[in-house]
Design a protein around this motif. Structure first.
Motif, PDB file in Angstrom:
ATOM      1  N   VAL A 217       0.817  -1.221   0.000  1.00  0.00           N
ATOM      2  CA  VAL A 217       0.000   0.000   0.000  1.00  0.00           C
ATOM      3  C   VAL A 217       0.849   1.268   0.000  1.00  0.00           C
ATOM      4  O   VAL A 217       0.319   2.373  -0.130  1.00  0.00           O
ATOM      5  CB  VAL A 217      -0.965   0.027   1.212  1.00  0.00           C
ATOM      6  N   PHE A 220       0.504   4.239  -2.686  1.00  0.00           N
ATOM      7  CA  PHE A 220      -0.697   5.055  -2.505  1.00  0.00           C
ATOM      8  C   PHE A 220      -0.601   5.885  -1.224  1.00  0.00           C
ATOM      9  O   PHE A 220      -1.074   7.022  -1.159  1.00  0.00           O
ATOM     10  CB  PHE A 220      -1.931   4.159  -2.462  1.00  0.00           C
ATOM     11  N   GLY A 221       0.058   5.320  -0.219  1.00  0.00           N
ATOM     12  CA  GLY A 221       0.217   6.024   1.051  1.00  0.00           C
ATOM     13  C   GLY A 221       1.107   7.244   0.946  1.00  0.00           C
ATOM     14  O   GLY A 221       0.834   8.278   1.554  1.00  0.00           O
ATOM     15  N   GLY A 323      -7.473   4.927  -1.037  1.00  0.00           N
ATOM     16  CA  GLY A 323      -7.740   3.842  -0.098  1.00  0.00           C
ATOM     17  C   GLY A 323      -8.385   2.641  -0.758  1.00  0.00           C
ATOM     18  O   GLY A 323      -8.079   1.491  -0.411  1.00  0.00           O
ATOM     19  N   ALA A 326      -5.668   0.804  -2.351  1.00  0.00           N
ATOM     20  CA  ALA A 326      -4.826   0.130  -1.358  1.00  0.00           C
ATOM     21  C   ALA A 326      -5.465  -1.167  -0.890  1.00  0.00           C
ATOM     22  O   ALA A 326      -4.793  -2.195  -0.756  1.00  0.00           O
ATOM     23  CB  ALA A 326      -4.584   1.066  -0.178  1.00  0.00           C
ATOM     24  N   TYR A 342      -2.070   1.880   5.396  1.00  0.00           N
ATOM     25  CA  TYR A 342      -2.368   3.031   4.553  1.00  0.00           C
ATOM     26  C   TYR A 342      -2.544   4.284   5.407  1.00  0.00           C
ATOM     27  O   TYR A 342      -2.037   5.362   5.081  1.00  0.00           O
ATOM     28  CB  TYR A 342      -3.630   2.737   3.754  1.00  0.00           C
TER      29      TYR A 342
END
Length: 399
Positions: A217, A220-221, A323, A326, A342
């Motif tokens: 993840v 994206f985090g 999210g 993720a 995340y």
């Protein structure tokens, strides 16, 4: 019958019953968010850098509790995590009262505030992903985008409302009043959580390690973390920013930000399913950058309010948009760890933002904090665009 297979028709009302725990937790966080920087700098006599560090301690302890929270959710269900968080929020009220009564001793008062922020971070770490996972387990993965959106409305709406009310309470009763209200709300949340049925994963043996999930993840985090800088600059420093320019009603910026944030979540609730998470994230990061630039170049309080609203609208869908992606990157049995991992990145963002933006204000001047924040969000926009290109290239290779 499993409600995740055949969710009830009044699912919106049922979702509210879960995200209400998020609302309670973040309302308590918001109560002291706007008043503590001023209390630390004006009443206790410390610098803005110290104020930023103390505020950011919350996000440091949240960081360390996220992994444990994900393990609890995936193994024992979200209910124990929520119960723990509500106890933590009540304890923060006790130490806030102590900080108020010992303000005659700046170092002792600051010590109690440090404990308060650390406890707040622990409580936030446990409640952060718990209501989302609780609702997903109850209603099914197809409602993930809506659940995350509703949870975000509860989160940032509560922060904005709490921050505005916190200023009023502090003006009338001091930190003592905020502490009492925090204790009461934490107890109410605990008692309500006790009445709800717990949910657990059907195949906990399939859970992946938290750190493996975190690696999946992370792209994206990181994008989320950069987008969070804009929110951090407004939530922590907007009242001081208004004071610097001798403008009135700085807390109104938080309300405008929160109002447009909620409006964005509600009005555009279906765009993630229709256009995909990464496209929505790119659009939102662009809008957030514009909003921060409006504040940076504002010549009056009204113009800054417009910028805060645009920033809130831009920030509104960043968390759910990224999210959803993720969550899709891991198996269903590891969703608790995925959301916890995340969420770590917004903790990192808010934790780092306080000291960094405080340092920018101390060394370069208050007027530079929003150009700096806009630059950070713009870098996040570039990263999101890169992720989109990478995803398109992967699809071409698979085809």
């Amino acid at each position: 019958m499993d409600s995740s297979i055949n969710p009830p028709k009044n699912i919106n009302l049922q979702l509210i019953s879960y995200v209400s725990f998020t609302f309670i937790g973040y309302f308590i966080i918001g109560l002291s968010l706007s008043v503590l920087p001023i209390f630390i700098s004006k009443s206790l006599g410390y610098s803005l850098l110290v104020a930023g560090i103390v505020i950011s301690l919350q996000y440091i302890s949240t960081f360390f509790l996220r992994a444990y929270s994900g393990k609890v959710i995936d193994g024992k269900g979200p209910k124990p995590a929520v119960l723990f968080s509500m106890i933590g929020f009540s304890l923060t009220g006790i130490f806030l009262i102590l900080a108020y009564y010992f303000k005659f001793s700046p170092i002792l008062s600051l010590t109690f505030l440090v404990i308060t922020r650390l406890l707040t971070g622990c409580a936030e770490g446990m409640v952060g992903a718990s209501p989302i996972n609780w609702a997903i387990m109850a209603f099914g993965e197809k409602h993930t985008a809506k659940i995350i959106s509703y949870n975000g409305v509860a989160c940032y709406g509560a922060l904005a409302m709490g921050a505005s009310l916190g200023i009023v309470i502090e003006h009338q009763f001091g930190l003592y009043g905020i502490g009492i209200l925090s204790i009461i709300l934490g107890i109410i949340g605990f008692l309500y959580a006790k009445t709800k049925e717990n949910k657990t994963n059907t195949n906990p043996q399939e859970n992946q390690s938290f750190w493996k999930v975190l690696g999946k993840v992370a792209p994206f985090g990181v994008c989320l973390a950069l987008g969070g800088i804009g929110f951090a600059s407004i939530s922590t420093f907007i009242t001081l920013y208004y004071n610097f320019f001798h403008w009135n009603n700085g807390a109104l910026c938080l309300s405008i930000f929160g109002g447009l944030f909620v409006a964005g979540r509600l009005v555009f609730s279906n765009v993630i399913n229709n256009y995909g998470g990464i496209k929505v994230a790119i659009a939102c990061l662009f809008v957030e950058t514009i909003g921060l630039l409006i504040i940076a170049f504002a010549t009056n309080a009204q113009m800054a309010l417009v910028g805060a609203g645009v920033t809130g609208l831009g920030f509104s869908l960043i968390f759910p948009a990224l999210g959803v992606m993720a969550i899709k990157s891991v198996s269903p049995s590891s969703q608790g760890s995925a959301l916890a991992g995340y969420g770590l990145f917004i903790d990192i963002s808010l934790g780092v933002a306080g000291p960094i933006i405080g340092s920018v204000a101390d060394f370069f001047g208050m007027q530079f904090i929003f150009p700096f924040s806009a630059a950070m969000v713009f870098i996040g926009l570039g990263l999101a665009y890169f992720l989109k290109k990478k995803s398109n290239l992967k699809k071409l290779n698979e085809a």
